[in-house]
Design a protein around this motif. Structure first.
Motif, PDB file in Angstrom:
ATOM      1  N   GLY A 167       0.775  -1.220   0.000  1.00  0.00           N
ATOM      2  CA  GLY A 167       0.000   0.000   0.000  1.00  0.00           C
ATOM      3  C   GLY A 167       0.813   1.278   0.000  1.00  0.00           C
ATOM      4  O   GLY A 167       0.269   2.367   0.179  1.00  0.00           O
ATOM      5  N   VAL A 168       2.119   1.165  -0.215  1.00  0.00           N
ATOM      6  CA  VAL A 168       2.994   2.343  -0.232  1.00  0.00           C
ATOM      7  C   VAL A 168       3.172   2.801  -1.679  1.00  0.00           C
ATOM      8  O   VAL A 168       3.310   1.986  -2.589  1.00  0.00           O
ATOM      9  CB  VAL A 168       4.365   2.024   0.390  1.00  0.00           C
ATOM     10  N   PHE A 169       3.164   4.091  -1.903  1.00  0.00           N
ATOM     11  CA  PHE A 169       3.415   4.622  -3.241  1.00  0.00           C
ATOM     12  C   PHE A 169       4.193   5.926  -3.110  1.00  0.00           C
ATOM     13  O   PHE A 169       4.226   6.551  -2.044  1.00  0.00           O
ATOM     14  CB  PHE A 169       2.106   4.857  -4.005  1.00  0.00           C
ATOM     15  N   GLY A 170       4.830   6.311  -4.191  1.00  0.00           N
ATOM     16  CA  GLY A 170       5.572   7.558  -4.218  1.00  0.00           C
ATOM     17  C   GLY A 170       5.023   8.491  -5.275  1.00  0.00           C
ATOM     18  O   GLY A 170       4.527   8.042  -6.314  1.00  0.00           O
ATOM     19  N   ILE A 171       5.092   9.767  -5.008  1.00  0.00           N
ATOM     20  CA  ILE A 171       4.691  10.780  -5.979  1.00  0.00           C
ATOM     21  C   ILE A 171       5.918  11.591  -6.351  1.00  0.00           C
ATOM     22  O   ILE A 171       6.644  12.070  -5.468  1.00  0.00           O
ATOM     23  CB  ILE A 171       3.600  11.711  -5.412  1.00  0.00           C
ATOM     24  N   VAL A 172       6.149  11.720  -7.630  1.00  0.00           N
ATOM     25  CA  VAL A 172       7.303  12.457  -8.132  1.00  0.00           C
ATOM     26  C   VAL A 172       6.820  13.662  -8.917  1.00  0.00           C
ATOM     27  O   VAL A 172       5.951  13.533  -9.786  1.00  0.00           O
ATOM     28  CB  VAL A 172       8.180  11.564  -9.033  1.00  0.00           C
ATOM     29  N   MET A 173       7.367  14.826  -8.606  1.00  0.00           N
ATOM     30  CA  MET A 173       7.085  16.036  -9.368  1.00  0.00           C
ATOM     31  C   MET A 173       8.383  16.497 -10.007  1.00  0.00           C
ATOM     32  O   MET A 173       9.386  16.689  -9.313  1.00  0.00           O
ATOM     33  CB  MET A 173       6.492  17.121  -8.475  1.00  0.00           C
ATOM     34  N   VAL A 174       8.349  16.648 -11.319  1.00  0.00           N
ATOM     35  CA  VAL A 174       9.558  16.911 -12.092  1.00  0.00           C
ATOM     36  C   VAL A 174       9.443  18.248 -12.808  1.00  0.00           C
ATOM     37  O   VAL A 174       8.379  18.577 -13.349  1.00  0.00           O
ATOM     38  CB  VAL A 174       9.805  15.788 -13.128  1.00  0.00           C
ATOM     39  N   GLY A 175      10.510  19.004 -12.832  1.00  0.00           N
ATOM     40  CA  GLY A 175      10.561  20.258 -13.570  1.00  0.00           C
ATOM     41  C   GLY A 175      11.993  20.646 -13.821  1.00  0.00           C
ATOM     42  O   GLY A 175      12.924  19.875 -13.540  1.00  0.00           O
ATOM     43  N   LEU A 176      12.195  21.825 -14.356  1.00  0.00           N
ATOM     44  CA  LEU A 176      13.542  22.323 -14.627  1.00  0.00           C
ATOM     45  C   LEU A 176      14.214  22.770 -13.333  1.00  0.00           C
ATOM     46  O   LEU A 176      13.581  23.404 -12.481  1.00  0.00           O
ATOM     47  CB  LEU A 176      13.481  23.497 -15.607  1.00  0.00           C
ATOM     48  N   GLY A 177      15.493  22.456 -13.203  1.00  0.00           N
ATOM     49  CA  GLY A 177      16.225  22.895 -12.023  1.00  0.00           C
ATOM     50  C   GLY A 177      16.296  24.400 -11.912  1.00  0.00           C
ATOM     51  O   GLY A 177      16.455  24.938 -10.809  1.00  0.00           O
ATOM     52  N   SER A 178      16.159  25.091 -13.029  1.00  0.00           N
ATOM     53  CA  SER A 178      16.231  26.557 -13.034  1.00  0.00           C
ATOM     54  C   SER A 178      14.897  27.215 -12.694  1.00  0.00           C
ATOM     55  O   SER A 178      14.826  28.446 -12.575  1.00  0.00           O
ATOM     56  CB  SER A 178      16.695  27.043 -14.411  1.00  0.00           C
ATOM     57  N   ASP A 179      13.841  26.417 -12.545  1.00  0.00           N
ATOM     58  CA  ASP A 179      12.508  26.961 -12.281  1.00  0.00           C
ATOM     59  C   ASP A 179      12.379  27.272 -10.789  1.00  0.00           C
ATOM     60  O   ASP A 179      12.099  26.388  -9.968  1.00  0.00           O
ATOM     61  CB  ASP A 179      11.454  25.948 -12.718  1.00  0.00           C
ATOM     62  N   TRP A 198      -5.579   9.766  -4.743  1.00  0.00           N
ATOM     63  CA  TRP A 198      -4.463   9.070  -4.104  1.00  0.00           C
ATOM     64  C   TRP A 198      -4.044   9.771  -2.813  1.00  0.00           C
ATOM     65  O   TRP A 198      -3.629   9.114  -1.852  1.00  0.00           O
ATOM     66  CB  TRP A 198      -3.267   9.005  -5.058  1.00  0.00           C
ATOM     67  N   VAL A 199      -4.084  11.083  -2.835  1.00  0.00           N
ATOM     68  CA  VAL A 199      -3.558  11.844  -1.689  1.00  0.00           C
ATOM     69  C   VAL A 199      -4.664  12.381  -0.793  1.00  0.00           C
ATOM     70  O   VAL A 199      -4.404  13.221   0.075  1.00  0.00           O
ATOM     71  CB  VAL A 199      -2.661  12.999  -2.179  1.00  0.00           C
ATOM     72  N   ASP A 200      -5.874  11.920  -0.971  1.00  0.00           N
ATOM     73  CA  ASP A 200      -6.966  12.302  -0.076  1.00  0.00           C
ATOM     74  C   ASP A 200      -6.583  11.909   1.352  1.00  0.00           C
ATOM     75  O   ASP A 200      -6.174  10.763   1.590  1.00  0.00           O
ATOM     76  CB  ASP A 200      -8.244  11.572  -0.499  1.00  0.00           C
ATOM     77  N   PRO A 201      -6.675  12.814   2.315  1.00  0.00           N
ATOM     78  CA  PRO A 201      -6.288  12.493   3.697  1.00  0.00           C
ATOM     79  C   PRO A 201      -6.994  11.276   4.262  1.00  0.00           C
ATOM     80  O   PRO A 201      -6.471  10.609   5.163  1.00  0.00           O
ATOM     81  CB  PRO A 201      -6.661  13.765   4.463  1.00  0.00           C
ATOM     82  N   ASP A 202      -8.186  10.946   3.745  1.00  0.00           N
ATOM     83  CA  ASP A 202      -8.910   9.773   4.219  1.00  0.00           C
ATOM     84  C   ASP A 202      -8.405   8.492   3.572  1.00  0.00           C
ATOM     85  O   ASP A 202      -8.785   7.384   3.991  1.00  0.00           O
ATOM     86  CB  ASP A 202     -10.409   9.916   3.924  1.00  0.00           C
ATOM     87  N   ALA A 203      -7.536   8.643   2.553  1.00  0.00           N
ATOM     88  CA  ALA A 203      -7.057   7.472   1.823  1.00  0.00           C
ATOM     89  C   ALA A 203      -5.578   7.181   2.053  1.00  0.00           C
ATOM     90  O   ALA A 203      -5.143   6.035   1.940  1.00  0.00           O
ATOM     91  CB  ALA A 203      -7.313   7.648   0.327  1.00  0.00           C
ATOM     92  N   ALA A 204      -4.792   8.198   2.369  1.00  0.00           N
ATOM     93  CA  ALA A 204      -3.346   7.985   2.485  1.00  0.00           C
ATOM     94  C   ALA A 204      -2.735   9.004   3.438  1.00  0.00           C
ATOM     95  O   ALA A 204      -3.246  10.118   3.595  1.00  0.00           O
ATOM     96  CB  ALA A 204      -2.684   8.097   1.106  1.00  0.00           C
TER      97      ALA A 204
END
Length: 247
Positions: free
Chosen positions: A23-35, A60-66
């Motif tokens: 039940g573990v998952f990861g969320i990745v947010m990607v962008g430019l290092g210069s942003d 996925w990130v609803d406080p009631d779900a995770a």
């Protein structure tokens, strides 16, 4: 990204979810290092606010779900390699460098473990053939150049495509030349089963990227599969993203 689920996007930002065990998952947010705007994502509260506003992962990130079990962990990317040679000649007889000591590349490609295993197998086979330190070092340099360097080159091309994607979404100058075969194939792998099977062999390090990119029939199939593919619409505008990050 190789194994993540699309998590939504905004100009300059791309998100993915990586499901794991128990039940573990990861969320990745990607962008430019210069942003500079995205640096606010280091704040767990800001990270959570953005995640909850992205439709593909809001549930996925609803406080009631995770519940969050870690802080936001930043990661930079550096494609690099270290070859124990000088002008093509072995510089450290009897020494070979494997896995991350030879090269590192963008971890979102998901090849790290496969590459490490492949390094070990190649070295094992070489040691079965010869015990001469000079031969081991010289022949392993050739193996690195022939088998492993293509994956580093592919990672560099992947990052270049992502930089162009982000720059375009932000209205910044970008390389608008036709996409390279590896970009076409990696995108088509999301919608075409045959392309997925072939490109997965690259991501699992069974084949080098050239096995796909030099297959003209496969590349054409990939290109055709993308013709009518709709362009994903941003879940948030840039102004909305800035507002969420700076309440």
């Amino acid at each position: 990204m190789s194994s993540g689920l699309f998590g939504g996007m905004a100009p300059g930002l791309l998100t993915a979810v990586f499901p794991g065990d128990a039940g573990v998952f990861g969320i990745v947010m990607v962008g430019l290092g210069s942003d500079k705007l995205l640096r606010s994502l280091l704040d767990p509260q800001a990270f959570g606010r953005v995640a909850r506003r992205l439709d593909p992962i809001a549930d996925w990130v609803d406080p009631d779900a995770a519940d969050a079990i870690t802080e936001v962990m930043p990661m930079t990317n550096r494609n690099r390699s270290l070859t124990l040679a000088n002008h093509g000649q072995v510089s450290a007889i009897g020494v070979v460098n494997v896995a991350d000591s030879f090269m590192s590349s963008n971890p979102t490609l998901g090849r790290g473990v496969s590459l490490a295993c492949s390094f070990s197998l190649e070295l094992r086979d070489l040691l079965r053939e010869t015990e001469d330190p000079a031969q081991i070092s010289a022949r392993y340099l050739e193996i690195q150049e022939r088998w492993f360097k293509p994956f580093l080159t592919d990672a560099v091309e992947s990052d270049a495509a992502f930089r162009g994607f982000f720059a375009k979404s932000l209205g910044q100058p970008f390389d608008d030349s036709p996409p390279k075969a590896r970009t076409i194939l990696s995108q088509a792998a999301n919608v075409d089963a045959d392309c997925w099977r072939r490109w997965s062999r690259v991501n699992q390090v069974f084949d080098t990227p050239a096995a796909c990119t030099e297959d003209e029939e496969l590349v054409e199939r990939a290109r055709e599969s993308l013709v009518d593919l709709p362009t994903p619409e941003p879940d948030l505008s840039r102004d909305e993203l800035a507002g969420i990050l700076s309440p």
